[in-house]
Design a protein around this motif. Structure first.
Motif, PDB file in Angstrom:
ATOM      1  N   CYS A 246       0.739  -1.128   0.121  1.00  0.00           N
ATOM      2  CA  CYS A 246       0.057  -0.020   0.073  1.00  0.00           C
ATOM      3  C   CYS A 246       0.761   1.236  -0.229  1.00  0.00           C
ATOM      4  O   CYS A 246       0.521   2.205  -0.657  1.00  0.00           O
ATOM      5  CB  CYS A 246      -0.919  -0.127   1.222  1.00  0.00           C
ATOM      6  N   ALA A 247       2.040   1.125   0.665  1.00  0.00           N
ATOM      7  CA  ALA A 247       2.689   2.278   0.770  1.00  0.00           C
ATOM      8  C   ALA A 247       3.475   2.557  -0.715  1.00  0.00           C
ATOM      9  O   ALA A 247       3.637   3.885  -0.917  1.00  0.00           O
ATOM     10  CB  ALA A 247       3.968   2.173   1.536  1.00  0.00           C
ATOM     11  N   TYR A 248       3.782   1.622  -1.535  1.00  0.00           N
ATOM     12  CA  TYR A 248       4.318   1.837  -2.650  1.00  0.00           C
ATOM     13  C   TYR A 248       3.266   2.229  -3.754  1.00  0.00           C
ATOM     14  O   TYR A 248       3.539   2.847  -4.372  1.00  0.00           O
ATOM     15  CB  TYR A 248       4.839   0.523  -3.171  1.00  0.00           C
ATOM     16  N   GLN A 249       1.898   1.624  -3.631  1.00  0.00           N
ATOM     17  CA  GLN A 249       1.031   2.148  -4.618  1.00  0.00           C
ATOM     18  C   GLN A 249       0.601   3.717  -4.214  1.00  0.00           C
ATOM     19  O   GLN A 249       0.469   4.551  -5.063  1.00  0.00           O
ATOM     20  CB  GLN A 249      -0.298   1.267  -4.296  1.00  0.00           C
TER      21      GLN A 249
ATOM     22  N   LEU B 225       7.206   9.347  -3.433  1.00  0.00           N
ATOM     23  CA  LEU B 225       6.992   9.309  -4.844  1.00  0.00           C
ATOM     24  C   LEU B 225       5.885  10.039  -5.364  1.00  0.00           C
ATOM     25  O   LEU B 225       4.825   9.879  -4.856  1.00  0.00           O
ATOM     26  CB  LEU B 225       7.165   8.009  -5.330  1.00  0.00           C
ATOM     27  N   ASP B 226       5.920  10.236  -6.511  1.00  0.00           N
ATOM     28  CA  ASP B 226       4.935  10.906  -7.247  1.00  0.00           C
ATOM     29  C   ASP B 226       4.416   9.829  -8.357  1.00  0.00           C
ATOM     30  O   ASP B 226       5.156   9.375  -9.357  1.00  0.00           O
ATOM     31  CB  ASP B 226       5.250  12.116  -8.170  1.00  0.00           C
ATOM     32  N   THR B 227       3.360   9.349  -7.966  1.00  0.00           N
ATOM     33  CA  THR B 227       2.865   7.892  -8.713  1.00  0.00           C
ATOM     34  C   THR B 227       1.777   8.358  -9.608  1.00  0.00           C
ATOM     35  O   THR B 227       0.959   7.187 -10.204  1.00  0.00           O
ATOM     36  CB  THR B 227       2.388   6.927  -7.669  1.00  0.00           C
ATOM     37  N   LYS B 228       1.518   9.646 -10.176  1.00  0.00           N
ATOM     38  CA  LYS B 228       0.526   9.970 -10.982  1.00  0.00           C
ATOM     39  C   LYS B 228       0.734   9.210 -12.445  1.00  0.00           C
ATOM     40  O   LYS B 228      -0.369   8.757 -13.027  1.00  0.00           O
ATOM     41  CB  LYS B 228       0.662  11.442 -11.262  1.00  0.00           C
ATOM     42  N   ASN B 229       1.902   8.970 -12.878  1.00  0.00           N
ATOM     43  CA  ASN B 229       2.078   8.472 -13.968  1.00  0.00           C
ATOM     44  C   ASN B 229       2.412   6.866 -14.187  1.00  0.00           C
ATOM     45  O   ASN B 229       2.769   6.450 -15.204  1.00  0.00           O
ATOM     46  CB  ASN B 229       3.226   9.108 -14.925  1.00  0.00           C
TER      47      ASN B 229
END
Length: 95
Positions: A70-73, A85-89
């Motif tokens: 969940c932390a990585y997502q 992290l910016d996980t938008k892309n």
């Protein structure tokens, strides 16, 4: 996935490593005491059964708020919840 500030809070190994200089589990520099009873010396013991992830409610294997998946997502620190992290892309599954 843990931020730099929370990396210091990660648990230390009980047995010292005498062959590595500057290791986290050494006894020098305010590390652990020699010949101490771990059951008596540690007042705030972490209970693994009580810690749950805030998103998926699974049990945690270390102290924190989120499990590793969940932390990585979300792109946050697993312990404090700070954005790393910016996980938008990113193309991620919801699983």
């Amino acid at each position: 996935m843990v931020c730099g500030k929370c990396e210091k809070k990660l648990s230390k190994v009980i047995c010292p490593d005498p062959y590595k200089e500057g290791a986290r589990n050494t006894t020098e520099g305010g590390g652990r005491k020699l010949n101490e009873n771990k059951l008596l010396s540690k007042k705030n013991r972490w209970s693994p059964l009580a810690a749950k992830c805030t998103v998926c409610k699974s049990t945690l294997h270390q102290q924190g708020q989120f499990c590793q998946s969940c932390a990585y997502q979300k792109g946050v620190c697993a312990m404090c919840g700070k954005q790393i992290l910016d996980t938008k892309n990113y193309k991620q599954s919801s699983r």
